[in-house]
Design a protein around this motif. Structure first.
Motif, PDB file in Angstrom:
ATOM      1  N   GLU A   1     -13.048  -1.701  -0.244  1.00  0.00           N
ATOM      2  CA  GLU A   1     -13.431  -2.178  -1.743  1.00  0.00           C
ATOM      3  C   GLU A   1     -12.584  -1.082  -2.685  1.00  0.00           C
ATOM      4  OE1 GLU A   1     -17.219  -3.604  -2.449  1.00  0.00           O
ATOM      5  OE2 GLU A   1     -17.026  -3.646  -4.667  1.00  0.00           O
ATOM      6  N   ARG A   2     -13.010   0.065  -2.369  1.00  0.00           N
ATOM      7  CA  ARG A   2     -12.942   1.076  -3.332  1.00  0.00           C
ATOM      8  C   ARG A   2     -11.257   1.452  -3.205  1.00  0.00           C
ATOM      9  NH1 ARG A   2     -11.756   6.192  -3.075  1.00  0.00           N
ATOM     10  NH2 ARG A   2     -11.714   6.503  -0.837  1.00  0.00           N
ATOM     11  N   LEU A   3     -10.857   1.299  -2.149  1.00  0.00           N
ATOM     12  CA  LEU A   3      -9.177   1.548  -2.041  1.00  0.00           C
ATOM     13  C   LEU A   3      -8.391   0.231  -2.738  1.00  0.00           C
ATOM     14  CD1 LEU A   3      -9.102   2.629   1.774  1.00  0.00           C
ATOM     15  CD2 LEU A   3      -8.390   3.922  -0.023  1.00  0.00           C
ATOM     16  N   PHE A   4      -8.871  -1.036  -2.512  1.00  0.00           N
ATOM     17  CA  PHE A   4      -8.287  -1.974  -3.100  1.00  0.00           C
ATOM     18  C   PHE A   4      -8.407  -1.967  -4.267  1.00  0.00           C
ATOM     19  CE2 PHE A   4      -8.238  -4.912   0.881  1.00  0.00           C
ATOM     20  CZ  PHE A   4      -6.948  -5.048   0.665  1.00  0.00           C
TER      21      PHE A   4
ATOM     22  N   VAL B   1       0.803  -1.087   0.027  1.00  0.00           N
ATOM     23  CA  VAL B   1       0.080  -0.113  -0.179  1.00  0.00           C
ATOM     24  C   VAL B   1       1.072   1.358  -0.042  1.00  0.00           C
ATOM     25  CG1 VAL B   1      -1.713   1.274   1.211  1.00  0.00           C
ATOM     26  CG2 VAL B   1      -1.835  -1.355   1.235  1.00  0.00           C
ATOM     27  N   PRO B   2       0.876   2.061  -0.954  1.00  0.00           N
ATOM     28  CA  PRO B   2       1.459   3.301  -1.122  1.00  0.00           C
ATOM     29  C   PRO B   2       1.203   4.166   0.223  1.00  0.00           C
ATOM     30  CG  PRO B   2       0.111   2.986  -3.052  1.00  0.00           C
ATOM     31  CD  PRO B   2      -0.377   2.088  -1.907  1.00  0.00           C
ATOM     32  N   ALA B   3       2.467   4.637   0.528  1.00  0.00           N
ATOM     33  CA  ALA B   3       2.557   5.281   1.892  1.00  0.00           C
ATOM     34  C   ALA B   3       1.309   6.313   2.221  1.00  0.00           C
ATOM     35  CB  ALA B   3       3.844   6.427   1.911  1.00  0.00           C
ATOM     36  N   ASP B   4       0.942   7.174   1.081  1.00  0.00           N
ATOM     37  CA  ASP B   4      -0.206   8.296   1.306  1.00  0.00           C
ATOM     38  C   ASP B   4      -1.479   7.521   1.481  1.00  0.00           C
ATOM     39  OD1 ASP B   4      -0.385   7.315  -1.189  1.00  0.00           O
ATOM     40  OD2 ASP B   4      -0.637   9.274  -2.070  1.00  0.00           O
TER      41      ASP B   4
ATOM     42  N   PHE C   1      -6.388   3.153   4.634  1.00  0.00           N
ATOM     43  CA  PHE C   1      -6.476   1.559   4.364  1.00  0.00           C
ATOM     44  C   PHE C   1      -6.590   1.207   5.775  1.00  0.00           C
ATOM     45  CE2 PHE C   1      -5.399   0.492   0.205  1.00  0.00           C
ATOM     46  CZ  PHE C   1      -5.623  -0.628   0.070  1.00  0.00           C
ATOM     47  N   SER C   2      -5.740   1.510   6.725  1.00  0.00           N
ATOM     48  CA  SER C   2      -5.395   0.900   8.085  1.00  0.00           C
ATOM     49  C   SER C   2      -6.858   1.337   8.655  1.00  0.00           C
ATOM     50  CB  SER C   2      -4.439   1.381   8.950  1.00  0.00           C
ATOM     51  OG  SER C   2      -3.188   1.356   8.317  1.00  0.00           O
ATOM     52  N   ARG C   3      -7.428   2.351   8.644  1.00  0.00           N
ATOM     53  CA  ARG C   3      -8.665   2.759   9.335  1.00  0.00           C
ATOM     54  C   ARG C   3      -9.720   1.854   9.040  1.00  0.00           C
ATOM     55  NH1 ARG C   3      -7.370   7.933   8.844  1.00  0.00           N
ATOM     56  NH2 ARG C   3      -8.552   7.994   7.082  1.00  0.00           N
ATOM     57  N   SER C   4     -10.037   1.777   7.755  1.00  0.00           N
ATOM     58  CA  SER C   4     -11.052   0.667   7.360  1.00  0.00           C
ATOM     59  C   SER C   4     -10.929  -0.723   7.227  1.00  0.00           C
ATOM     60  CB  SER C   4     -11.327   0.820   5.550  1.00  0.00           C
ATOM     61  OG  SER C   4     -11.493   2.186   5.404  1.00  0.00           O
ATOM     62  N   ALA C   5      -9.480  -1.112   7.461  1.00  0.00           N
ATOM     63  CA  ALA C   5      -9.077  -2.474   7.471  1.00  0.00           C
ATOM     64  C   ALA C   5      -9.395  -2.846   9.094  1.00  0.00           C
ATOM     65  CB  ALA C   5      -7.892  -2.760   6.914  1.00  0.00           C
ATOM     66  N   ALA C   6      -9.006  -1.984   9.995  1.00  0.00           N
ATOM     67  CA  ALA C   6      -9.318  -2.196  11.015  1.00  0.00           C
ATOM     68  C   ALA C   6     -10.652  -2.790  11.513  1.00  0.00           C
ATOM     69  CB  ALA C   6      -8.614  -1.395  12.026  1.00  0.00           C
ATOM     70  N   VAL C   7     -11.880  -1.980  11.048  1.00  0.00           N
ATOM     71  CA  VAL C   7     -13.153  -2.187  11.145  1.00  0.00           C
ATOM     72  C   VAL C   7     -13.450  -3.632  10.471  1.00  0.00           C
ATOM     73  CG1 VAL C   7     -15.463  -1.313  10.707  1.00  0.00           C
ATOM     74  CG2 VAL C   7     -13.414   0.256  11.270  1.00  0.00           C
TER      75      VAL C   7
ATOM     76  N   ARG D   1     -20.233  -2.279   7.283  1.00  0.00           N
ATOM     77  CA  ARG D   1     -20.699  -2.200   5.809  1.00  0.00           C
ATOM     78  C   ARG D   1     -20.132  -1.074   5.044  1.00  0.00           C
ATOM     79  NH1 ARG D   1     -26.480   0.008   4.609  1.00  0.00           N
ATOM     80  NH2 ARG D   1     -25.430   1.492   5.770  1.00  0.00           N
ATOM     81  N   ASP D   2     -19.967   0.096   5.707  1.00  0.00           N
ATOM     82  CA  ASP D   2     -19.189   1.463   5.199  1.00  0.00           C
ATOM     83  C   ASP D   2     -17.985   1.120   4.882  1.00  0.00           C
ATOM     84  OD1 ASP D   2     -21.785   2.341   5.625  1.00  0.00           O
ATOM     85  OD2 ASP D   2     -21.217   3.502   7.177  1.00  0.00           O
ATOM     86  N   ALA D   3     -17.179   0.618   6.231  1.00  0.00           N
ATOM     87  CA  ALA D   3     -15.912   0.178   5.828  1.00  0.00           C
ATOM     88  C   ALA D   3     -15.462  -0.830   5.023  1.00  0.00           C
ATOM     89  CB  ALA D   3     -15.200  -0.183   7.324  1.00  0.00           C
ATOM     90  N   SER D   4     -16.143  -1.875   4.870  1.00  0.00           N
ATOM     91  CA  SER D   4     -15.978  -2.622   3.675  1.00  0.00           C
ATOM     92  C   SER D   4     -16.139  -2.241   2.310  1.00  0.00           C
ATOM     93  CB  SER D   4     -16.723  -3.982   3.799  1.00  0.00           C
ATOM     94  OG  SER D   4     -18.045  -3.890   3.922  1.00  0.00           O
ATOM     95  N   LEU D   5     -17.138  -1.139   2.319  1.00  0.00           N
ATOM     96  CA  LEU D   5     -17.244  -0.477   0.896  1.00  0.00           C
ATOM     97  C   LEU D   5     -16.142   0.399   0.624  1.00  0.00           C
ATOM     98  CD1 LEU D   5     -21.213   0.645   0.933  1.00  0.00           C
ATOM     99  CD2 LEU D   5     -19.993  -1.244  -0.417  1.00  0.00           C
ATOM    100  N   GLU D   6     -15.475   1.070   1.485  1.00  0.00           N
ATOM    101  CA  GLU D   6     -14.479   1.769   1.492  1.00  0.00           C
ATOM    102  C   GLU D   6     -13.238   1.166   0.985  1.00  0.00           C
ATOM    103  OE1 GLU D   6     -13.726   5.193   1.201  1.00  0.00           O
ATOM    104  OE2 GLU D   6     -11.861   5.521   2.120  1.00  0.00           O
TER     105      GLU D   6
END
Ligand code: HEM
Length: 418
Positions: free
Chosen positions: A211-214, A172-175, A180-186, A204-209
């Motif tokens: 999904e977008r990041l991935f 995962v790029p530094a920026d 990523f960490s916030r959503s992945a932790a949820v 549900r919100d975190a998994s959508l976010e």
């Protein structure tokens, strides 16, 4: 609208399961259901002993089976007559409806195909390459834990370390790492069960976010491959992995690898703090002792307390007939306290002979693919704590998580110096 309906059906399913556990556990004396209630979450080991005393393989009120017998658990995990599709009853099943669990929820040949893709990234040799990063990250987290004498080790080190390592492994790029960490932790917290409507909505919100990041990351690494797991996955030739399998696979690694490692670190430190002789022995020889302490923690108080298998055909187990379609709850934490396999099992003893393998990482074809990484992270944290803070001790009574599946401290407050 249909998304809302799916969500509400999902939440209703969780409620229904909770009520079933309460009815079977409190009113009908079902030991397996009790494990999902407060009494079982506080001290599952006493209930495991009662399950084992009732027999090597016991019928539950729901018509499933349950076992806390080491040999039976091991046999079922290795048996070809069993597969991984979930039971109708478990909370884990509710999660499975919501999140695909990639190859953890597949039988061969798909299981074999996908597992082979990630195995090279998580093998002992590859993982050893992460050692300097893990040590640097552990030291940085300890340095940044704040100026006070009292710190919550879960929030300061045990939580952030596995996430930092995962971000590196995924490339995962530094920026993007904070997002990523916030959503992945949820999303990772899903393994712990869903506790409320609010939690379900956050999930549900975190998994959508996520999904977008991935999806962005898959696109980036397809254009500019680097030396990381995501690049390795997105450049596979056709037939190895379908595009639709990518997201569930990386989600599985997050969910399976995050809370588990967090709680291994927490359970190990906790066991050491309440067994000061073992802590002193570790401090006297951190490099020599840390592996044995982690292995004994995995046996004595494993982060993953249970697994389950579905009979794919009629099969005989421990003298009982298990019909095709019937489900067996495998109490891994109970198998690890089976006195036949581990003499004096309630004793935390890092020096005990390692003659029988514990089942903290299961066994058979789904044996945890991330175990070398989990062990390395946990031993590094113990070693650095022993080297840097030999005078540390517990500052407050420990509050446990409320899940029957993942066991560990919610917070772990320690005093750095007496
Ligand atoms: C202390 C830490 C860990 C524990 C206690 C643990 C425990 C387990 C257990 C019990 C299983 C088998 C589940 C079953 O058969 O139903 C499993 C499978 C798995 N674990 Fe871990 N795990 C840990 C860390 C990790 C890490 C760090 C990763 C990845 C980075 C990981 C990835 C996986 C995957 C992908 C599977 C599925 C394997 C398969 O289906 O073939 N785990 N883990």
């Amino acid at each position: 609208m249909s998304e809302l309906r799916t969500f509400l059906t999902f939440v209703a399913g969780i409620r229904r399961r909770k009520l079933t556990f309460a009815r079977d556990g409190y009113l009908r004396g079902d030991l397996n259901a009790r494990l999902h209630l407060a009494v079982g979450r506080e001290d599952p080991y006493a209930l495991y002993d009662r399950v084992r005393a009732a027999g090597p393989l016991v019928r539950t009120r729901s018509g499933d089976w349950v076992t806390a017998d080491h040999q039976v658990c091991d046999t079922v995990l290795r048996h070809r007559a069993f597969g991984v599709r979930p039971s109708k009853l478990t909370v884990d099943d509710a999660l499975a409806d919501q999140f695909e669990v990639s190859f953890l929820g597949m039988d061969p040949p798909d299981h074999t195909r996908l597992r082979r893709l990630v195995q090279p990234f998580l093998g002992p040799a590859q993982v050893t390459g992460y050692a300097p990063l893990i040590e640097r990250a552990t030291d940085r987290l300890l340095d940044e834990a704040g100026p006070g004498n009292t710190i919550d080790l879960m929030a300061a080190v045990a939580g952030p370390l596995p996430m930092a390592v995962m971000m590196e492994m995924f490339g995962v790029p530094a920026d993007r790492r904070d997002a990523f960490s916030r959503s992945a932790a949820v999303v990772g917290s899903a393994i712990d069960g869903i506790h409320s409507l609010t939690h379900a909505a956050r999930l549900r919100d975190a998994s959508l976010e996520l999904e977008r990041l991935f999806t962005d990351l898959f696109a980036l690494r397809s254009r500019e491959p680097a030396d990381d797991l995501i690049s390795h996955l997105v450049v596979q030739p056709p037939g190895r992995i379908e595009p639709a399998e990518l997201l569930p696979l990386v989600n599985l690694l997050l969910v399976a690898g995050f809370e588990t490692t967090v709680n291994l670190i927490g359970n190990a430190v906790l066991a050491l703090m309440v067994h000061p002789g073992c802590w002193d022995a570790l401090c006297a020889d951190p490099r020599g002792e840390a592996d044995a302490v982690i292995d004994e923690t995995l046996r004595y108080d494993p982060p993953v307390q249970r697994a389950g298998r579905l009979a794919l055909e009629d099969v005989e187990v421990a003298g009982r007939h298990v019909g095709a379609g019937e489900y067996i709850f495998l109490l891994l934490g109970g198998a690890n306290r089976d006195p036949v396999a581990f003499p004096n099992p309630a004793r935390f003893d890092p020096g005990r002979p390692r003659t029988t393998a514990h089942l903290a990482f299961a066994s058979g074809i789904h044996y945890c693919v991330g175990q070398p990484l989990a062990r390395l992270e946990a031993t590094t944290v113990l070693r650095r704590l022993a080297e840097r803070l030999p005078g540390m001790n517990l500052a407050r009574p420990v509050r446990r998580r409320t899940s029957g599946m993942v066991r560990g401290p919610r917070e772990l407050w320690i005093r750095r110096h007496t």
